[in-house]
Design an enzyme around this catalytic site. Structure first.
Site, PDB file in Angstrom:
ATOM      1  CG  HIS A  18      -0.286  -0.168   2.703  1.00  0.00           C
ATOM      2  ND1 HIS A  18       0.287   1.310   3.169  1.00  0.00           N
ATOM      3  CD2 HIS A  18       0.043  -1.136   3.525  1.00  0.00           C
ATOM      4  CE1 HIS A  18       0.817   0.928   4.307  1.00  0.00           C
ATOM      5  NE2 HIS A  18       0.679  -0.635   4.643  1.00  0.00           N
TER       6      HIS A  18
ATOM      7  CB  CYS B  86       1.497  -3.588   5.264  1.00  0.00           C
ATOM      8  SG  CYS B  86      -0.245  -4.143   5.879  1.00  0.00           S
TER       9      CYS B  86
END
Length: 219
Positions: free
Chosen positions: A172, A188
């Site tokens: 992301h 992440c």
């Protein structure tokens, strides 16, 4: 509190209706003199909907982590995403022995992982919610946040799945560009917003993602 942490916390306190507030993107776009270290990272914006994408001064990024086409000799098929946790680099394998390489931020010690996944879905300016682990470590975290400039997922998110199940790891964007090349996330893979927009447009749902540490992605 260091200046580097100030703008994300200030932005987090604003509602989406207050998008005209002078966050880093607005400071860069309007040319107002930056008085905060964070705002100095931004040099303008890139058109996007429903928000413009803040553009980072790439002169502040180690050349290793700037988006570029490089030679690639790995065995993976074109279209595969390969994330090298140790090197803080993401490769999108291309035809002809090349790859598009992006700098990334990865999970802090104890939070990173390795393995094979697929992109199960994609999101534009996605909403964010903390995992149970994140809430356990920080009970004061908000339980949800709408997509926007203050959102930890940034302009785009690629949701990673294994066996048809969301494994809660994402590739992301980020509103902390200084974290590229660092181990700072909760597991992440972070990219500059302009880079995740570029990658998002190149990969479909179903794309294979290989995340490796110490040169291996298999346990």
């Amino acid at each position: 509190m260091t200046p580097r942490r100030l703008i994300p916390l200030l932005l987090a306190s604003l509602s989406l209706a207050a998008c005209q507030a002078r966050g880093p993107a607005q400071v860069a776009a309007t040319g107002v003199a930056a008085t905060d270290e964070d705002a100095a990272w931004y040099i303008g914006t890139m058109p996007d909907q429903p928000f413009e994408v803040p553009l980072v001064d790439r002169g502040r990024i180690d050349p290793k982590y700037r988006r570029q086409v490089v030679a690639y000799a790995g065995p993976e098929k074109p279209g595969t995403i390969v994330v090298d946790i140790d090197e803080r680099l993401l490769y999108l394998v291309q035809d002809g022995g090349e790859a598009i390489r992006y700098g990334v931020g990865v999970g802090k010690l104890g939070f990173s992982w390795k393995g094979t996944a697929t992109i199960g879905r994609k999101g534009v300016w996605p909403d964010w919610g903390p995992t149970r682990t994140m809430v356990g470590l920080n009970p004061d975290l908000p339980r949800s946040r709408k997509g926007g400039l203050d959102n930890p997922l940034g302009a785009r998110a690629l949701y990673l799945y294994q066996g048809g199940r969301d494994i809660l790891f994402r590739i992301h964007g980020t509103n902390e560009p200084w974290s590229i090349g660092e181990q700072m996330s909760s597991g992440c893979v972070r990219m500059l917003n302009e880079d995740i927009v570029d990658l998002y447009g190149r990969v479909p749902v179903g794309t294979t993602v290989l995340v490796k540490r110490h040169g291996r992605y298999r346990v």
